[in-house]
Design an enzyme around this catalytic site. Structure first.
Site, PDB file in Angstrom:
ATOM      1  N   ASP A  62      56.902  21.737 -44.048  1.00 48.22           N
ATOM      2  CA  ASP A  62      55.546  21.568 -43.838  1.00 48.22           C
ATOM      3  C   ASP A  62      55.064  20.605 -44.566  1.00 48.22           C
ATOM      4  OD1 ASP A  62      54.258  23.399 -42.097  1.00 48.22           O
ATOM      5  OD2 ASP A  62      54.176  25.110 -43.643  1.00 48.22           O
ATOM      6  N   LYS A  84      55.865  30.077 -33.509  1.00 42.28           N
ATOM      7  CA  LYS A  84      56.933  29.151 -34.119  1.00 42.28           C
ATOM      8  C   LYS A  84      58.349  29.785 -33.628  1.00 42.28           C
ATOM      9  CE  LYS A  84      53.750  27.960 -37.706  1.00 42.28           C
ATOM     10  NZ  LYS A  84      53.344  28.390 -39.044  1.00 42.28           N
ATOM     11  N   GLN A 106      54.243  30.962 -44.511  1.00 41.81           N
ATOM     12  CA  GLN A 106      53.234  31.009 -43.823  1.00 41.81           C
ATOM     13  C   GLN A 106      52.077  31.442 -44.589  1.00 41.81           C
ATOM     14  OE1 GLN A 106      52.928  30.868 -40.466  1.00 41.81           O
ATOM     15  NE2 GLN A 106      50.816  30.833 -40.436  1.00 41.81           N
TER      16      GLN A 106
END
Ligand code: NAP
Length: 277
Positions: free
Chosen positions: A116, A49, A93
């Site tokens: 997200d 990422k 994460q």
């Protein structure tokens, strides 16, 4: 023989468009990624990422926290980022260490920085057919692939295998919002092959080899979200690719299928959140 859907190629195209977009922005969008502990798979994803953000011109900050951090302390860190005007997108994460409640952590992220798309406001908007601040990245990537290949969704029977909060459930809702007839399957589903064989669009998000040729209808579209290492330590997906490609109309490979799309969508979401703020 199926057309192989080039997820990497589509993701590269999106990356180029995003680079173009960033070059016209005054400031750089800023993505903050929190990693707890040093799980090898998480480190790999976080690095991917970070690398993609750098390539596009997005500022990224990785905040590495100790495996034993208290839930309260982690929530404080998230709140700090929520209140920091120089940060536009916050990602925690997953998975988290066992002593931390994932729902409490997701709840702590401000919906307007929820890159997200996992918070209750954003999933609730999705559920209600309202555009959320950000769509969950993997489902968004899957829908982009279907659209890129002009695969019709409306009226089709889409079968989603897997019901996780991050892939299966939001994907099913997004397909429903696109007017597919949707069936969701999971580990307790009886007669899985009978159901998957009815799918015009079959999407698997399980993490084990579960989709074989005799479970797929001729000319179906097969999307493989799964990604894991097989017994020879080779990266593979849920679908028996070599045999299923003989009867499907379209199929995604693993790797270079859905994976690169997830990262591209994360970058797009970061820029969209920046623009909304
Ligand atoms: P997860 O939370 O472990 O969920 C797996 C789902 O599969 C669960 O709903 C489970 O059912 C179901 N399942 C397990 N065994 C099954 C079986 N034999 N038959 C039917 N369903 C079964 O996983 P996830 O986070 O959604 O991820 C799924 C896979 O996608 C993993 O391989 C992950 O690495 C991969 N992934 C890839 C990307 C990408 O960008 N390509 C992004 C995210 C995830 P129950 O609910 O009944 O337990």
């Amino acid at each position: 023989m199926a057309i192989i859907i080039d997820g990497k190629g589509v993701a590269d195209k999106i990356t180029e468009q995003l680079k173009q977009k960033i070059s016209q922005l005054q400031d750089k969008p800023h993505l903050a990624v929190i990693q707890i502990g040093n799980n090898a798979a998480s480190t790999l994803y976080v690095n991917l990422k970070k690398k993609k953000a750098e390539e596009i011109g997005i500022k990224s900050t990785v905040i590495s926290l100790d495996e034993n951090i208290a839930e309260k302390e982690l929530i404080c860190k998230i709140e700090e980022l929520n209140n920091d005007n120089s940060v536009h997108a916050v990602l925690v994460q997953l998975p988290l260490p066992k002593h931390i409640n994932e729902n409490n952590i997701i709840k702590a992220i401000a919906p307007n920085k929820d890159v997200d798309g996992f918070t209750a406001q954003n999933t609730g908007d999705l559920f209600n057919g309202i555009k959320p601040k950000a769509y969950p990245c993997t489902p968004k990537g899957v829908l982009k692939l279907l659209k890129e290949y002009n695969i019709e969704i409306q009226g089709k029977h889409a079968v989603v295998v897997g019901r996780s909060n991050i892939v299966g459930k939001p994907l099913a809702i997004m397909l429903l919002n696109e007017h597919a007839t949707v069936t969701i399957c999971h580990s307790k589903t009886k007669n899985l092959p009978e159901i998957t064989k009815q799918a015009d669009i079959l999407i698997s998000a399980v993490g084990k080899k579960v989709i074989f040729k005799d479970m797929v209808k001729k000319d179906a579209v097969v999307i493989d979200v799964g990604i894991f290492k097989d017994e020879n330590n080779k990266t593979t997906g849920d679908v028996d690719f070599e045999n299923v490609k003989e009867i499907a109309a379209y199929i995604t490979p693993v790797p270079k299928g859905v994976g690169p799309m997830t990262i591209a969508c994360l970058m797009e979401n970061t820029i969209e959140l920046y623009e909304q703020q």
